[in-house]
Design a protein around this motif. Structure first.
Motif, mmCIF file in Angstrom:
data_model
loop_
_atom_site.group_PDB
_atom_site.id
_atom_site.type_symbol
_atom_site.label_atom_id
_atom_site.label_comp_id
_atom_site.label_asym_id
_atom_site.label_seq_id
_atom_site.Cartn_x
_atom_site.Cartn_y
_atom_site.Cartn_z
ATOM 1 N N SER A 68 37.010 14.845 54.206
ATOM 2 C CA SER A 68 36.125 13.784 53.906
ATOM 3 C C SER A 68 35.865 13.950 52.636
ATOM 4 O O SER A 68 34.940 12.945 51.941
ATOM 5 N N TRP A 69 36.413 14.307 51.348
ATOM 6 C CA TRP A 69 36.457 13.904 50.029
ATOM 7 C C TRP A 69 36.156 12.757 50.234
ATOM 8 O O TRP A 69 34.965 12.167 49.071
ATOM 9 N N PHE A 70 37.025 11.584 50.529
ATOM 10 C CA PHE A 70 37.068 9.912 50.297
ATOM 11 C C PHE A 70 35.609 9.501 50.935
ATOM 12 O O PHE A 70 35.262 8.671 49.970
ATOM 13 N N ASP A 71 35.393 9.973 51.629
ATOM 14 C CA ASP A 71 34.053 9.391 52.225
ATOM 15 C C ASP A 71 33.403 8.758 51.528
ATOM 16 O O ASP A 71 32.751 7.195 52.043
ATOM 17 N N ARG A 72 32.799 9.562 50.558
ATOM 18 C CA ARG A 72 31.648 9.008 49.530
ATOM 19 C C ARG A 72 31.961 7.600 48.690
ATOM 20 O O ARG A 72 30.636 7.147 48.406
ATOM 21 N N PHE A 73 32.816 7.689 48.785
ATOM 22 C CA PHE A 73 33.236 6.781 47.856
ATOM 23 C C PHE A 73 33.916 5.122 48.550
ATOM 24 O O PHE A 73 34.533 4.232 47.582
ATOM 25 N N ILE A 86 58.999 8.173 57.624
ATOM 26 C CA ILE A 86 58.157 8.209 58.632
ATOM 27 C C ILE A 86 56.667 8.867 58.638
ATOM 28 O O ILE A 86 57.347 10.163 59.378
ATOM 29 N N ILE A 87 55.684 8.265 58.731
ATOM 30 C CA ILE A 87 54.211 9.201 58.769
ATOM 31 C C ILE A 87 53.700 8.732 59.935
ATOM 32 O O ILE A 87 53.590 8.138 60.467
ATOM 33 N N SER A 88 52.849 10.225 60.873
ATOM 34 C CA SER A 88 52.688 9.488 62.270
ATOM 35 C C SER A 88 50.841 9.538 61.755
ATOM 36 O O SER A 88 51.239 10.927 60.989
ATOM 37 N N LEU A 89 50.342 8.866 61.445
ATOM 38 C CA LEU A 89 48.679 8.978 61.331
ATOM 39 C C LEU A 89 48.235 9.551 62.801
ATOM 40 O O LEU A 89 46.776 10.442 62.563
ATOM 41 N N SER A 90 48.640 9.638 63.889
ATOM 42 C CA SER A 90 47.653 10.693 65.041
ATOM 43 C C SER A 90 47.916 12.199 64.633
ATOM 44 O O SER A 90 47.149 12.494 64.924
ATOM 45 N N GLU A 91 48.958 12.283 64.491
ATOM 46 C CA GLU A 91 49.523 13.909 63.442
ATOM 47 C C GLU A 91 48.452 13.848 62.450
ATOM 48 O O GLU A 91 48.146 15.145 61.818
ATOM 49 N N LEU A 92 48.205 12.849 61.305
ATOM 50 C CA LEU A 92 47.785 13.186 59.974
ATOM 51 C C LEU A 92 46.665 13.186 60.702
ATOM 52 O O LEU A 92 45.370 13.893 60.151
ATOM 53 N N GLU A 93 45.215 12.419 61.642
ATOM 54 C CA GLU A 93 44.406 13.027 62.440
ATOM 55 C C GLU A 93 44.293 14.237 62.974
ATOM 56 O O GLU A 93 42.991 14.955 62.193
ATOM 57 N N LEU A 131 43.110 7.807 54.491
ATOM 58 C CA LEU A 131 42.347 8.800 53.206
ATOM 59 C C LEU A 131 41.816 10.193 53.782
ATOM 60 O O LEU A 131 41.940 10.909 53.009
ATOM 61 N N LYS A 132 41.563 10.294 54.953
ATOM 62 C CA LYS A 132 41.479 12.375 55.239
ATOM 63 C C LYS A 132 42.839 12.475 54.850
ATOM 64 O O LYS A 132 43.098 13.744 53.995
ATOM 65 N N GLY A 133 44.255 11.693 55.519
ATOM 66 C CA GLY A 133 45.389 12.763 55.279
ATOM 67 C C GLY A 133 45.260 12.956 53.756
ATOM 68 O O GLY A 133 46.005 13.983 52.789
ATOM 69 N N LEU A 134 45.350 11.678 53.258
ATOM 70 C CA LEU A 134 45.446 12.137 51.915
ATOM 71 C C LEU A 134 44.583 12.990 50.813
ATOM 72 O O LEU A 134 44.937 13.851 50.288
ATOM 73 N N ALA A 135 43.320 12.749 51.272
ATOM 74 C CA ALA A 135 42.496 14.176 50.639
ATOM 75 C C ALA A 135 42.929 15.953 51.267
ATOM 76 O O ALA A 135 43.346 16.609 49.838
ATOM 77 N N LEU A 136 43.346 15.389 52.396
ATOM 78 C CA LEU A 136 43.793 16.816 52.774
ATOM 79 C C LEU A 136 45.429 17.322 51.800
ATOM 80 O O LEU A 136 45.759 18.506 51.910
ATOM 81 N N ALA A 137 46.154 16.070 51.601
ATOM 82 C CA ALA A 137 47.233 16.677 51.051
ATOM 83 C C ALA A 137 47.179 16.727 49.720
ATOM 84 O O ALA A 137 48.041 17.399 48.960
ATOM 85 N N LEU A 138 46.061 16.366 49.246
ATOM 86 C CA LEU A 138 45.830 16.833 48.179
ATOM 87 C C LEU A 138 44.283 18.201 47.671
ATOM 88 O O LEU A 138 44.061 18.764 46.589
ATOM 89 N N GLY A 139 44.882 18.596 49.097
ATOM 90 C CA GLY A 139 43.881 20.583 48.619
ATOM 91 C C GLY A 139 42.514 19.580 48.507
ATOM 92 O O GLY A 139 42.248 21.141 47.833
#
Length: 308
Positions: free
Chosen positions: A160-165, A6-13, A148-156
């Motif tokens: 905002s890396w995904f935002d332009r796409f 279980i992942i918390s979206l609130s904590e990812l934000e 998307l923000k959480g995935l970007a941070l997880a990838l290092g």
């Protein structure tokens, strides 16, 4: 793994380091998880499930007025109603389920997967269109950007890396009707970046997920969505994050079941470079190839051919 994490979206934000590390681990290992604290209105969810069931209970000749071949978007198979045994997800046999697909309402366009929906109005299916559009807005504003923000941070990467796409993202929103005792979605992987799945609550699980070791059940968890990564994110991360096979078998002999998945893609004109490479992948070509595989050649969805 015997159950999905279980992942918390609130904590990812909040960019919680612990939650980001947890997200990385599950994306690396399994690509499937529950998402809680998403702030999507439960009233809108329940209302959309209710109006979906009422639509599918309409006479077949009424539903066929919204079938795929009268849709205006290309390919026509990405929108509208498809009856029982219309879709071949695993490539081996047709699925005993009914579906209705829609997307983000856009003006008519030459771009694939882009344009208006042909959807029943309130005189035919009261609340069907409005509920789906409300829920769509909730998912695309409250869930997708934060994930998307959480995935970007997880990838290092930068948050905002995904935002332009994703300035004008592509969405295939589906409502699925599984008949009592026989509903099924065959083994497959999803094609997009990720899928946000809303399951109607049943005590008996229907969703099954193939981890690296075995098939496991993914029971409904109250107030949680199921998130699974798609082949496109696996490709984009150069295989680091995994897209996981899954299937649905609805065994309840007394009740029908509604599921509402949101298949999230970048801008239709996006060109993706797998991380660490100079390869260029054109999103719309990947999407069109997948739709040909499901609806025309009937080879199945995603990596279904590997699973049959």
């Amino acid at each position: 793994m015997r159950s999905l994490p279980i992942i918390s979206l609130s904590e990812l934000e909040k960019a919680s380091p612990e939650e980001i590390k947890k997200l990385y681990d599950v994306c690396y290992e399994h690509g499937f998880f529950y998402l809680k604290e998403h702030e999507v209105s439960p009233e809108i969810i329940n209302q959309t499930i209710e109006v979906s069931r009422k639509f599918f209970e309409l006479p077949e000749d009424v539903k066929l007025n919204y079938r795929q071949d009268i849709q205006k978007v290309y390919p026509k198979t990405c929108r509208g109603y498809s009856p029982l045994y219309g879709e071949f997800l695993d490539g081996a046999q047709a699925d005993p389920k009914e579906i209705f697909d829609l997307g983000i309402e856009r003006p008519l366009s030459e771009k694939p997967f882009t344009g208006p929906n042909v959807i029943p109005d309130d005189s035919i299916a009261p609340g069907f269109a409005s509920s789906h559009y409300q829920l769509q807005n909730e998912i695309m504003t409250k869930v997708t950007p934060k994930l998307l923000k959480g995935l970007a941070l997880a990838l290092g990467l930068e948050a905002s890396w995904f935002d332009r796409f994703f300035t004008d993202p592509t969405l295939i929103q589906r409502t699925i009707y599984y008949p009592s005792g026989m509903g099924k979605a065959g083994k497959h992987t999803d094609n997009g970046i990720f899928t946000v799945l809303i399951q109607e609550y049943f005590p008996q699980p229907s969703l099954r997920v193939h981890t690296k070791e075995e098939w496991i059940d993914a029971p409904c968890v109250e107030d949680a969505f199921v998130i699974n990564l798609g082949d496109m994110l696996q490709t984009w991360t150069n295989g680091l994050f995994v897209s996981t096979p899954h299937e649905v078998i609805h065994r309840n002999s007394e009740a029908t079941r509604i599921s509402i998945p949101f298949f999230v893609y970048p801008n239709i004109d996006a060109i993706i470079e797998p991380l660490g490479t100079s390869e260029k992948i054109i999103l719309k070509e990947v999407m069109l190839k997948n739709f040909v595989s499901i609806w025309e050649t009937r080879e199945g969805a995603g990596r279904a051919k590997e699973l049959v």
